[in-house]
Design an enzyme around this catalytic site. Structure first.
Site, mmCIF file in Angstrom:
data_model
loop_
_atom_site.group_PDB
_atom_site.id
_atom_site.type_symbol
_atom_site.label_atom_id
_atom_site.label_comp_id
_atom_site.label_asym_id
_atom_site.label_seq_id
_atom_site.Cartn_x
_atom_site.Cartn_y
_atom_site.Cartn_z
ATOM 1 N N ILE A 1 0.825 -1.214 0.000
ATOM 2 C CA ILE A 1 0.000 0.000 0.000
ATOM 3 C C ILE A 1 0.855 1.258 0.000
ATOM 4 O O ILE A 1 0.717 2.107 -0.867
ATOM 5 C CB ILE A 1 -0.965 0.021 1.218
ATOM 6 C CG1 ILE A 1 -1.975 -1.141 1.112
ATOM 7 C CG2 ILE A 1 -1.709 1.350 1.267
ATOM 8 C CD1 ILE A 1 -2.861 -1.294 2.340
ATOM 9 N N SER B 1 4.593 3.417 1.883
ATOM 10 C CA SER B 1 5.726 3.360 2.802
ATOM 11 C C SER B 1 6.019 4.751 3.325
ATOM 12 O O SER B 1 5.585 5.754 2.762
ATOM 13 C CB SER B 1 6.960 2.792 2.101
ATOM 14 O OG SER B 1 7.462 3.742 1.189
ATOM 15 N N THR C 1 8.695 6.862 6.590
ATOM 16 C CA THR C 1 9.951 6.763 7.315
ATOM 17 C C THR C 1 9.933 5.573 8.285
ATOM 18 O O THR C 1 10.968 5.055 8.652
ATOM 19 C CB THR C 1 10.197 8.047 8.136
ATOM 20 O OG1 THR C 1 9.012 8.349 8.855
ATOM 21 C CG2 THR C 1 10.561 9.203 7.242
ATOM 22 N N GLY D 1 8.473 2.532 7.791
ATOM 23 C CA GLY D 1 8.477 1.208 7.196
ATOM 24 C C GLY D 1 7.440 1.109 6.095
ATOM 25 O O GLY D 1 7.205 2.097 5.384
ATOM 26 N N ARG D 2 6.794 -0.045 5.988
ATOM 27 C CA ARG D 2 5.881 -0.229 4.867
ATOM 28 C C ARG D 2 4.536 -0.774 5.324
ATOM 29 O O ARG D 2 4.445 -1.461 6.336
ATOM 30 C CB ARG D 2 6.490 -1.201 3.860
ATOM 31 C CG ARG D 2 7.789 -0.692 3.245
ATOM 32 C CD ARG D 2 8.575 -1.786 2.562
ATOM 33 N NE ARG D 2 8.071 -2.141 1.243
ATOM 34 C CZ ARG D 2 8.331 -1.440 0.141
ATOM 35 N NH1 ARG D 2 9.065 -0.349 0.204
ATOM 36 N NH2 ARG D 2 7.861 -1.819 -1.017
ATOM 37 N N VAL D 3 3.492 -0.477 4.542
ATOM 38 C CA VAL D 3 2.165 -0.989 4.856
ATOM 39 C C VAL D 3 1.695 -1.903 3.726
ATOM 40 O O VAL D 3 1.803 -1.554 2.549
ATOM 41 C CB VAL D 3 1.148 0.149 5.062
ATOM 42 C CG1 VAL D 3 -0.231 -0.415 5.391
ATOM 43 C CG2 VAL D 3 1.606 1.093 6.170
ATOM 44 N N LYS E 1 1.241 -3.081 9.022
ATOM 45 C CA LYS E 1 2.343 -2.123 9.020
ATOM 46 C C LYS E 1 3.588 -2.836 9.519
ATOM 47 O O LYS E 1 3.606 -3.370 10.623
ATOM 48 C CB LYS E 1 1.977 -0.961 9.943
ATOM 49 C CG LYS E 1 2.991 0.146 10.037
ATOM 50 C CD LYS E 1 2.347 1.315 10.787
ATOM 51 C CE LYS E 1 3.245 2.516 10.895
ATOM 52 N NZ LYS E 1 2.510 3.665 11.470
ATOM 53 N N ASP F 1 -0.278 14.365 14.287
ATOM 54 C CA ASP F 1 -0.001 14.284 12.857
ATOM 55 C C ASP F 1 -1.284 14.076 12.067
ATOM 56 O O ASP F 1 -1.327 13.277 11.131
ATOM 57 C CB ASP F 1 0.999 13.157 12.568
ATOM 58 C CG ASP F 1 1.617 13.262 11.173
ATOM 59 O OD1 ASP F 1 1.604 14.377 10.606
ATOM 60 O OD2 ASP F 1 2.086 12.243 10.654
#
Lengths: 299, 402
Positions: B23, B25, B27, B29-31, B47, B148
């Site tokens: 899906i 990425s 800072t 990591g990745r989803v 995640k 955020d």
């Protein structure tokens, strides 16, 4: 959550009945019966005192706040409900719990610093490899199901301070009683506000008569007995002249706080202070080191 | 501690989930998108945190922000906060498994800009705002600041439920041992950053999240960020630069903050910078005014003048003003905002399904097939390359924690 103990993972998953805790430990003992006979350990509270002292050394070196030490102690307590202590390296576990608690309590320490300091204190037991501590952190978090937010009694203590206009002496005594409760099973058994109330109660009752522990314990039990027997509103005649105690007892009697819980907490604490008299650091250290070395857990 | 490594009884990520695709990425990591299996039913977003150091072989300790996020995710449960299914620690990696959400606000806004800049229906916006504020109220009541909030972090399920996501920067504000300013210096994507943060405040409060909600509200109405500033980069001295351009964008619309309305303004560390803003720039000295901006936006997007179910109307302006109040102590709280007339003027509660009666169809979340191996240790960069986000020209603005 942070503000809400009632919805917290601490209440839902990490507050046990005495029966549950006994069963958990019996199961551990059965599963590891050979280790138990091969490596006997002192009373759990005595080893807790020993580990607490080690933890404090570490915390002092890095001038860490008490709150992080308290969180680390709860982590250790939780971890050992799931893992048999004789299958672990307690020095590594306590260093890791400290490292993790510092991050959680917003006073982070670099992993290298923690390992370095731990090596200073326990060079025989802690590896200089940072990855050992990092790996242990994974185990610690896994066993706790990532439930890392801990509710401590300190906040309630601050609230009670205002409510009962506690003196700074009373507060500091209550504070140290709270510090001591981490040496017992109480953090796994009771909500933090019960602990705080117990600590305040003990501090207020104990202060005027700073005699021996035994004498104090009599006072406490008597005072609590009065609280139990006194319905709300009326005052406990045995304690006239001590306004604060009076007010506190009335407040407890009127409130929703279970008196039985307070009695039980008080007894646990008194019994801790009695056991403490037989504490011998050397014996604890030797017995812990025996299984750490004997089973090569320091590797 | 080899004897501790008896983790075999624990859940394995591949035992419960089949990864369908990648899906995004950042800072962190990745989803990945995943399908449950072996009793785990439904779709999920997983995640995966990248190790602190790329290519690190051993354990190096988990970052503080990952620890925070894990702890908060296990603790929080609310219909308007993305639900955490479980957290799995396996082979030096951390996986947080979330419920899957088909849409997010960034994608929804983007879809509307593409389809001839058609407005988002007023009812949809009202429902989104109501759900968003309910989720935020829950977070704030539990002493959690999100820090955020931005359209990309607000998820929307196919049933029209709005869910606040990405607690990667969230923190407890109950008892900060250090001031919240230390540790991570830069917080909140710049376009949604509250003025007190821009002016260097060290003691910020949950009000920063409400400013972001105000910006999101404005963006839902105008289909573009209301204060689209250019970020001043950190210089080598590691000091946080004054975000001059961002502050200027705010001032151009709502005017300079005044100490009469914001008593603590003059004690802001960057207060002196404000006077230099006004010199020479016409739009700064003669701001458009939020009211004018608002009515022009409503006109541009052809919201009718009534009824309240068809237009945010003057109540919407009043809510927006309350959220974009310079003074954080006067800014609406989540609780106050939820009681605002804007949510009542319709005569009925905002729809629980934000898509109800909108007649809109939104495209499904794009999932890339390029990287399906969730367990591969190599993480090819952190750019959202080739993904829909890039086409928006909106790279991840979040800076690495300092």
């Amino acid at each position: 959550m942070a503000a809400n103990y009632w919805e917290s993972s601490q209440r839902k998953f990490w507050t046990f009945s005495k029966r549950d805790l006994t069963d958990l430990r019996r199961a551990q003992e059965v599963e590891n019966s050979q280790l138990y006979s091969q490596y006997p350990l002192p009373d759990r509270r005595l080893t807790n005192i020993y580990f607490q002292m080690q933890l404090t050394k570490l915390a002092k070196r890095m001038s860490t706040r008490q709150q992080a030490v308290a969180t680390a102690q709860v982590y250790i307590r939780r971890f050992y409900t799931r893992r048999e202590i004789r299958t672990t390296n307690p020095y590594l576990v306590l260093s890791t719990a400290f490292y993790l608690a510092c991050k959680m309590e917003e006073c982070p320490q670099h992993i290298r610093i923690v390992v370095g300091e731990a090596r200073q204190f326990w060079p025989d037991a802690v590896s200089s490899e940072v990855s050992k501590l990092g790996e242990c952190e994974f185990h610690l978090i896994s066993e706790m199901n990532s439930q890392l937010i801990i509710h401590h009694p300190y906040r309630t203590l601050t609230e009670l301070q205002t409510l009962f206009s506690l003196t700074s002496e009373e507060i500091s005594l209550a504070w140290s009683i709270i510090n001591d409760h981490y040496l017992t099973d109480l953090p796994l058994l009771y909500p933090p506000h019960i602990i705080a109330i117990t600590a305040v109660f003990l501090a207020v009752v104990l202060k005027p008569t700073t005699q021996t522990t035994k004498a104090q314990s009599h006072n406490l039990q008597a005072a609590l007995q009065v609280a139990i027997n006194t319905p709300s509103g009326t005052s406990g005649g045995a304690l006239t002249g001590q306004n604060k105690v009076q007010k506190l007892l009335n407040w407890i009697a009127e409130g929703s706080v279970a008196i039985e819980a307070l009695v039980d907490c008080t007894q646990e604490l008194i019994s801790l202070y009695e056991v403490w008299e037989s504490y011998n650091e050397k014996v604890c250290k030797e017995q812990v080191m025996r299984f750490v070395k004997g089973r090569g857990l320091d590797k | 501690m080899s004897s501790l490594t008896s983790g075999s009884s624990r859940k394995r990520i591949y035992g419960c989930y089949t990864v369908i695709g990648f899906i995004s990425s950042g800072t962190y990591g990745r989803v990945y998108k995943a399908q449950g299996k072996n009793g785990q039913v439904g779709q999920f977003a997983i995640k995966k945190f990248k190790p602190d150091k790329e290519g690190e072989i051993g354990y190096t300790g988990i970052s503080q922000s990952a620890i925070r996020e894990m702890a908060l995710c296990t603790e929080l449960t609310h219909p308007n906060v993305v639900h955490t299914v479980e957290i799995i620690l396996e082979d030096k990696c951390i996986y947080i498994v979330f419920e899957y959400a088909e849409h997010d606000l960034l994608q929804i806004v983007h879809h509307h800009t593409q389809s001839n800049r058609h407005a988002i229906p007023a009812r949809t916006i009202k429902s989104i705002m109501y759900q968003l504020l309910q989720g935020l109220l829950y977070l704030h009541r539990n002493w959690v600041m999100h820090r955020d909030l931005k359209p990309a972090n607000i998820m929307v399920t196919s049933n029209g439920e709005v869910k606040i996501g990405d607690l990667g920067l969230a923190r407890l504000f109950s008892k900060p041992l250090n001031t919240l300013f230390t540790g991570d210096k830069v917080v909140v994507t710049i376009w949604y950053r509250a003025p007190e943060l821009l002016l260097g405040s060290r003691h910020y409060t949950p009000a920063v999240d409400l400013w972001a909600v105000g910006c999101i509200f404005a963006e839902l109405l105008s289909l573009r960020p209301i204060f689209k500033g250019e970020e001043a980069k950190m210089d080598n001295k590691k000091s946080v630069p004054f975000q001059r351009n961002q502050m200027q964008k705010i001032v151009e619309i709502i005017g300079l903050p005044q100490k009469e309305n914001w008593p603590l303004l003059t004690s802001m560390p960057e207060y002196s910078q404000l006077s230099s803003l006004s010199s020479g720039i016409h739009r700064v000295s003669t701001p458009q005014g939020l009211e004018k901006w608002y009515w022009q936006t409503l006109q541009q997007f052809k919201y009718p003048s009534s009824p309240p179910s068809m237009t945010p109307g003057s109540d919407g302006l009043s809510l927006l003003r309350g959220l974009l109040d310079y003074d954080p102590t006067k800014r609406l709280t989540a609780e106050q905002a939820l009681k605002h007339q804007y949510f009542l003027s319709d005569g009925e509660k905002p729809a629980e399904d934000c898509f109800e009666g909108s007649g809109m169809e939104y495209p499904l979340r794009r999932v890339s097939q390029e990287d399906n191996d969730i367990r591969s240790s190599s993480l090819p960069g952190t750019k959202r390359s080739g993904l829909p986000d890039d086409s928006f020209g909106r790279p991840a603005k979040r800076l690495k924690e300092g």
